[in-house]
Design an enzyme around this catalytic site. Structure first.
Site, PDB file in Angstrom:
ATOM      1  N   HIS A  62       0.845  -1.207   0.000  1.00  0.00           N
ATOM      2  CA  HIS A  62       0.000   0.000   0.000  1.00  0.00           C
ATOM      3  C   HIS A  62       0.877   1.252   0.000  1.00  0.00           C
ATOM      4  O   HIS A  62       1.430   1.640   1.033  1.00  0.00           O
ATOM      5  CB  HIS A  62      -0.896  -0.017   1.248  1.00  0.00           C
ATOM      6  N   GLN A 157      -9.647   9.113  -4.921  1.00  0.00           N
ATOM      7  CA  GLN A 157      -9.311   9.920  -3.735  1.00  0.00           C
ATOM      8  C   GLN A 157     -10.467  10.815  -3.268  1.00  0.00           C
ATOM      9  O   GLN A 157     -10.678  10.995  -2.079  1.00  0.00           O
ATOM     10  CB  GLN A 157      -8.093  10.799  -4.054  1.00  0.00           C
ATOM     11  N   HIS A 215      -9.444   1.879   0.437  1.00  0.00           N
ATOM     12  CA  HIS A 215      -9.244   2.602   1.683  1.00  0.00           C
ATOM     13  C   HIS A 215     -10.565   2.505   2.448  1.00  0.00           C
ATOM     14  O   HIS A 215     -11.616   2.780   1.873  1.00  0.00           O
ATOM     15  CB  HIS A 215      -8.922   4.069   1.417  1.00  0.00           C
ATOM     16  N   GLU A 218     -10.818   5.165   7.285  1.00  0.00           N
ATOM     17  CA  GLU A 218      -9.586   5.844   7.718  1.00  0.00           C
ATOM     18  C   GLU A 218      -9.988   7.123   8.441  1.00  0.00           C
ATOM     19  O   GLU A 218      -9.931   8.233   7.897  1.00  0.00           O
ATOM     20  CB  GLU A 218      -8.664   6.158   6.533  1.00  0.00           C
ATOM     21  N   ASP A 314       2.538   3.434   2.635  1.00  0.00           N
ATOM     22  CA  ASP A 314       1.517   4.457   2.378  1.00  0.00           C
ATOM     23  C   ASP A 314       2.103   5.707   1.727  1.00  0.00           C
ATOM     24  O   ASP A 314       1.934   5.918   0.545  1.00  0.00           O
ATOM     25  CB  ASP A 314       0.754   4.803   3.656  1.00  0.00           C
ATOM     26  N   TRP A 320       0.491  14.091   3.093  1.00  0.00           N
ATOM     27  CA  TRP A 320      -0.035  13.451   4.300  1.00  0.00           C
ATOM     28  C   TRP A 320       1.067  13.118   5.301  1.00  0.00           C
ATOM     29  O   TRP A 320       0.822  12.995   6.487  1.00  0.00           O
ATOM     30  CB  TRP A 320      -0.782  12.160   3.920  1.00  0.00           C
TER      31      TRP A 320
HETATM   32 FE   FE2 Z   1      -3.428   5.149   1.633  1.00  0.00          FE
END
Ligand code: FE2
Length: 430
Positions: A62, A157, A215, A218, A314, A320
């Site tokens: 991932h 996304q 995802h 989260e 990730d 992020w």
């Molecule tokens: Fe992710």
């Protein structure tokens, strides 16, 4: 025989320190594994492992290669929250170009390969009418084929129902050649939209024959409960073993009674959970004062319940998470800390989360055995627990019988008063 690795210790050892072996390779296959010193191979390239750990390649299940190395562009994420990350990315996304994506992604891939990663599953943001990042990474996937097995996941996304033409963009991404279907139900505008998104992913899976890696949940919101929908749809569609849910951090906030129920249906559904501890320990808990949540899914409990659990990197220097160097052992080190898996046997168990378990989710032919593809690494350490503690250099990375990366371990000298005292953190060369 073309390649011979002498005096290596084989994964998985579980701490039993088995006798060292020689591993012989012909073309792209492992053809022999025998006690150290017994294998003869005239003319083969010989590598002296010196008792180091020989492991199947690390797997990064991932990562977001389209966003890597964009930290600070167009600005830094000062709040450190997931939402500011998404908003920063949506601005950076406007300036993506084909070459920009390929250059950054290639750099991150080289970092990962140099540190022992042989299989990467990357999400690619497909909330873009022109699918710029996807087209770039599809091209790159072919260009790096000799170095790494790269799989691409169509990742919406900004949502599917909440983004203009979201369903068609997902279909187009799969038509263009994505390997896996992604998703993000907790980010849709409403709970109903999130459920509808999950149903859509399974429809698309039926249409395309591809697996799903979404995802999921989260967030620290204990009302975010899309994982149960994923598990139910997995069973109803007969997709046991072909579905992966990433992050699932809300599980850290569920009450124990609900979490117990969820563990049972996840196991029945054969859903793999991928924790991403580097990002989530930094991103989650941002609305908490104290006590502050740890921001990771229930790794230990999932594993105990018989659910397949893996660990992803990730982010690598993106909106992020500003840190990261493409080391799966860094990610795993964070996992064992945050998940409190520091028991001796737990360290060996954890190592499987960046190797065997992650490979299982990717449905690949994997493992160091006679007859298998010659994909393996030699790490500068003796066993898996030491690999997590030291996060050592990958002495050699072998893909399909060819050494694709090698690293000389570092060597430090401490200048003590009264003379030089050489200090080595590495094993002596065999
Ligand atoms: Fe992710």
């Amino acid at each position: 025989m073309d390649l011979l690795i002498r005096d290596a210790r084989l994964h998985p050892t579980r701490g039993s320190r088995p006798e060292p072996v020689d591993v012989g390779v012909t073309a792209d296959r492992i053809v022999a594994i025998q006690p150290c010193g017994t294998l003869r191979a005239e003319g083969a390239i010989e590598l002296q492992a010196g008792g180091r750990l020989l492991s199947p390649p690390l797997v990064d299940p991932h990562v977001h290669l389209d966003a890597v190395l964009t930290v600070g562009e167009p600005r830094h994420n000062e709040s450190g929250t997931l939402i500011e990350g998404i908003l920063t990315w949506s601005d950076r996304k406007q300036t993506l170009t084909h070459e920009d994506v390929k250059r950054r992604a290639r750099q991150a891939i080289l970092w990962e390969v140099a540190q022992g990663t042989g299989l990467i599953r990357s999400h690619v943001d497909v909330c873009d009418p022109n699918l710029v990042a996807l087209r770039a990474l599809l091209e790159l996937r072919d260009e790096v084929r000799d170095l790494v097995d790269l799989r691409l996941i169509a990742f919406p996304q900004d949502g599917i129902l909440s983004f203009p033409n979201g369903r068609e963009l997902m279909r187009e991404a799969m038509r263009l050649g994505c390997d896996v279907i992604g998703g993000i139900p907790h980010y849709e505008w409403t709970r109903d939209d999130g459920v509808a998104e999950v149903h859509f992913l399974f429809e698309l899976a039926t249409e395309t024959g591809k697996g799903i890696d979404l995802h999921c949940d989260e967030t620290d919101d204990d009302q975010s409960r899309f994982l149960e929908v994923v598990a139910a749809d997995t069973m109803r569609n007969g997709m046991q073993g072909r579905v992966v849910a990433g992050h699932t951090t809300a599980m850290g906030s569920y009450n124990d009674a609900y979490a117990f129920k969820l563990l049972q249906i996840l196991k029945r559904a054969g859903v793999t959970i991928v924790a991403n501890p580097l990002d989530n320990v930094a991103l989650q808990g941002r609305f908490d004062s104290y006590p502050k949540r740890r921001g990771m899914t229930r790794v230990k409990e999932l594993d105990h319940a018989g659910v397949n659990v893996a660990c992803g990197h990730d982010s690598i220097m993106d909106p992020w998470y500003p840190l990261g160097r493409g080391s799966m052992l860094d990610a795993l080190s964070m996992l064992v800390h945050v998940g409190q898996m520091t028991g001796r046997s737990e360290l060996f168990r954890a190592y499987e989360m960046v190797t065997t378990n992650a490979a299982r989710a990717a449905e690949v032919d994997y493992g160091v055995e006679e007859g298998k593809p010659a994909n393996f690494i030699v790490l500068d350490c003796e066993d898996e627990a030491e690999a997590i503690r030291l996060r050592p250099a990958a002495r050699w990375v072998v893909r399909l019988g060819r050494v694709v990366a090698e690293t000389e371990p570092s060597h430090s000298i401490v200048h003590a008063a009264g003379g030089d005292e050489p200090v080595s953190y590495t094993k002596e060369e065999g």
